[in-house]
Design an enzyme around this catalytic site. Structure first.
Site, PDB file in Angstrom:
ATOM      1  N   LYS A  46       0.822  -1.180   0.010  1.00  0.00           N
ATOM      2  CA  LYS A  46       0.023  -0.093  -0.051  1.00  0.00           C
ATOM      3  C   LYS A  46       0.951   1.268   0.047  1.00  0.00           C
ATOM      4  O   LYS A  46       1.774   1.384   0.751  1.00  0.00           O
ATOM      5  CB  LYS A  46      -0.980   0.068   1.165  1.00  0.00           C
ATOM      6  CG  LYS A  46      -2.070   1.159   1.111  1.00  0.00           C
ATOM      7  CD  LYS A  46      -2.957   1.045   2.460  1.00  0.00           C
ATOM      8  CE  LYS A  46      -2.795   1.636   3.575  1.00  0.00           C
ATOM      9  NZ  LYS A  46      -2.676   3.270   3.456  1.00  0.00           N
ATOM     10  N   ASP A  73      -3.090   4.420  -2.388  1.00  0.00           N
ATOM     11  CA  ASP A  73      -4.124   4.788  -1.251  1.00  0.00           C
ATOM     12  C   ASP A  73      -4.229   6.363  -1.213  1.00  0.00           C
ATOM     13  O   ASP A  73      -3.559   6.808  -0.413  1.00  0.00           O
ATOM     14  CB  ASP A  73      -4.069   4.248   0.242  1.00  0.00           C
ATOM     15  CG  ASP A  73      -5.059   4.567   1.272  1.00  0.00           C
ATOM     16  OD1 ASP A  73      -6.001   5.243   0.798  1.00  0.00           O
ATOM     17  OD2 ASP A  73      -4.554   4.494   2.352  1.00  0.00           O
ATOM     18  N   LYS A  75      -6.888   8.212  -1.651  1.00  0.00           N
ATOM     19  CA  LYS A  75      -8.169   8.750  -0.855  1.00  0.00           C
ATOM     20  C   LYS A  75      -8.648  10.026  -1.990  1.00  0.00           C
ATOM     21  O   LYS A  75      -8.861  11.271  -1.481  1.00  0.00           O
ATOM     22  CB  LYS A  75      -8.078   9.407   0.344  1.00  0.00           C
ATOM     23  CG  LYS A  75      -7.525   8.257   1.361  1.00  0.00           C
ATOM     24  CD  LYS A  75      -7.886   8.284   2.805  1.00  0.00           C
ATOM     25  CE  LYS A  75      -7.478   7.266   3.625  1.00  0.00           C
ATOM     26  NZ  LYS A  75      -6.212   6.644   3.616  1.00  0.00           N
ATOM     27  N   ASP A  78     -12.437  14.914  -5.670  1.00  0.00           N
ATOM     28  CA  ASP A  78     -12.285  16.161  -6.166  1.00  0.00           C
ATOM     29  C   ASP A  78     -13.297  16.177  -7.455  1.00  0.00           C
ATOM     30  O   ASP A  78     -14.184  15.199  -7.265  1.00  0.00           O
ATOM     31  CB  ASP A  78     -10.937  16.187  -7.120  1.00  0.00           C
ATOM     32  CG  ASP A  78     -10.220  17.484  -7.269  1.00  0.00           C
ATOM     33  OD1 ASP A  78     -11.287  18.382  -7.829  1.00  0.00           O
ATOM     34  OD2 ASP A  78      -9.225  17.742  -7.251  1.00  0.00           O
ATOM     35  N   THR A 137     -11.331   7.057  10.295  1.00  0.00           N
ATOM     36  CA  THR A 137     -11.245   6.340  11.648  1.00  0.00           C
ATOM     37  C   THR A 137     -11.148   7.708  12.664  1.00  0.00           C
ATOM     38  O   THR A 137     -11.376   7.583  13.581  1.00  0.00           O
ATOM     39  CB  THR A 137     -10.177   5.372  12.011  1.00  0.00           C
ATOM     40  OG1 THR A 137      -9.070   5.905  11.661  1.00  0.00           O
ATOM     41  CG2 THR A 137     -10.663   4.195  11.257  1.00  0.00           C
ATOM     42  N   ARG A 217       2.027   0.037  10.901  1.00  0.00           N
ATOM     43  CA  ARG A 217       3.223   0.166  12.200  1.00  0.00           C
ATOM     44  C   ARG A 217       3.328  -1.271  12.781  1.00  0.00           C
ATOM     45  O   ARG A 217       4.644  -1.173  13.545  1.00  0.00           O
ATOM     46  CB  ARG A 217       2.631   1.273  13.168  1.00  0.00           C
ATOM     47  CG  ARG A 217       3.052   2.663  12.404  1.00  0.00           C
ATOM     48  CD  ARG A 217       2.241   3.806  13.126  1.00  0.00           C
ATOM     49  NE  ARG A 217       0.722   3.646  12.848  1.00  0.00           N
ATOM     50  CZ  ARG A 217      -0.122   4.424  13.321  1.00  0.00           C
ATOM     51  NH1 ARG A 217       0.256   5.505  14.037  1.00  0.00           N
ATOM     52  NH2 ARG A 217      -1.377   4.361  13.230  1.00  0.00           N
TER      53      ARG A 217
HETATM   54  O1  C5P Z   1      -2.060   1.871  12.264  1.00  0.00           O
HETATM   55  P1  C5P Z   1      -1.206   1.239  10.945  1.00  0.00           P
HETATM   56  O2  C5P Z   1       0.078   1.837  10.688  1.00  0.00           O
HETATM   57  O3  C5P Z   1      -1.334  -0.313  10.851  1.00  0.00           O
HETATM   58  O4  C5P Z   1      -2.201   1.969   9.836  1.00  0.00           O
HETATM   59  C1  C5P Z   1      -2.069   1.325   8.570  1.00  0.00           C
HETATM   60  C2  C5P Z   1      -2.973   2.061   7.595  1.00  0.00           C
HETATM   61  O5  C5P Z   1      -4.150   2.242   8.283  1.00  0.00           O
HETATM   62  C3  C5P Z   1      -2.654   3.467   7.172  1.00  0.00           C
HETATM   63  O6  C5P Z   1      -1.742   3.516   6.070  1.00  0.00           O
HETATM   64  C4  C5P Z   1      -3.722   4.368   7.129  1.00  0.00           C
HETATM   65  O7  C5P Z   1      -4.467   4.162   5.665  1.00  0.00           O
HETATM   66  C5  C5P Z   1      -4.914   3.452   8.067  1.00  0.00           C
HETATM   67  N1  C5P Z   1      -5.046   4.178   9.309  1.00  0.00           N
HETATM   68  C6  C5P Z   1      -6.543   4.366   9.799  1.00  0.00           C
HETATM   69  N2  C5P Z   1      -6.670   4.944  10.791  1.00  0.00           N
HETATM   70  C7  C5P Z   1      -5.794   5.459  11.396  1.00  0.00           C
HETATM   71  C8  C5P Z   1      -4.649   5.163  11.222  1.00  0.00           C
HETATM   72  C9  C5P Z   1      -4.270   4.794  10.144  1.00  0.00           C
HETATM   73  O8  C5P Z   1      -7.372   3.986   8.954  1.00  0.00           O
HETATM   74  N3  C5P Z   1      -6.242   6.146  12.512  1.00  0.00           N
END
Ligand code: C5P
Length: 237
Positions: A46, A73, A75, A78, A137, A217
């Site tokens: 991704k 990704d 998003k 437009d 989120t 992460r």
């Molecule tokens: O938390 P993590 O590093 O696994 O996040 C992976 C992906 O989840 C990010 O690239 C982002 O697109 C999405 N994300 C999300 N909501 C968050 C943080 C990250 O949907 N609060």
């Protein structure tokens, strides 16, 4: 460090193709290093706004060269013409999954889907999948009815999948059983959640009906990403 082989992960090829590695870094050298190391566990790479802003289409080509399906990704949100053209570029570049904000409305979503699919077909590539983002989120004020409304919008516009929280999976599966369900917020049991209040383990996400799991992460910032991936996926297959 020696690179692990697919055979040692314990993940089947089918399961590996359901794992998307979120390369949320601003440097293509670092992204390549992670992608190469973690290839045995992930079938999809991704590329988000951070890496795409830094490296552009080179990031896509690098991941394709490593054998990944690419999840771009961006998003998109437009006017329909701009989204159609941008999605078309992604389709021609060989992107398999592309995100757009469902809040952009039906005309924008339809334009994006058409541009994406038509370009891929013109390039002789397999049919890709447009994914709609229902709600971020981070948007804790979003009212409950917004996910079902945006899901309906996305399906009617021809999106093949949606990105949703694990907690929305049961509702999404009931409302749109043929729509691909993509779930971020994956963590090992008891691990640091960062800014993912609704984190789930890989097995929980799969049991709840996730088709594609986005993992960032939990592995990318670990001291040993390979060991972190091995531990995260140990309970699968
Ligand atoms: O938390 P993590 O590093 O696994 O996040 C992976 C992906 O989840 C990010 O690239 C982002 O697109 C999405 N994300 C999300 N909501 C968050 C943080 C990250 O949907 N609060």
């Amino acid at each position: 460090m020696a690179e692990s082989t697919g055979a040692s992960t314990g993940l089947s090829d089918a399961m590996r193709d359901r794992m998307a590695l979120a390369l949320d870094v601003d440097d293509l050298v670092e992204a390549n290093r992670l992608a190469r190391q973690l290839r045995p566990w992930f079938g999809v790479a991704k590329i988000g706004l951070e890496l795409f802003t830094a490296a552009g289409p080179d990031a896509i080509n690098s991941m394709l060269d490593l054998g990944y399906d690419v999840f771009l990704d961006l998003k998109l949100h437009d006017i329909p013409t701009t989204v159609r053209k941008s999605a078309g570029v992604a389709g021609a570049l060989g992107v398999t999954y592309l995100t757009m904000h469902a809040s952009g409305g039906p005309a924008m979503l339809r334009a994006g889907v058409e541009g994406f699919l038509e370009s891929a077909h013109r390039a002789g590539l397999p049919t890709p999948t447009a994914l709609a983002i229902t709600v971020l989120t981070s948007d804790s004020d979003a009212p409950a009815h917004i996910v079902p409304n945006r899901l309906r919008l996305a399906v009617e516009a021809g999106c093949g999948g949606i990105v949703c929280a694990a907690s929305d999976l049961v509702d999404v599966r009931q409302m749109a059983p043929r729509t691909m369900r993509v779930v971020p917020g994956i963590r090992a049991v008891g691990a640091e959640r960062h800014d993912q209040p609704k984190a789930v383990t890989p097995a929980e996400a799969i049991d709840a009906g996730a088709d594609l799991l986005v993992v960032g992460r939990a592995v990318t910032i670990a001291d040993d990403p390979v060991a972190a991936a091995a531990a995260l996926f140990a309970e699968l297959d």
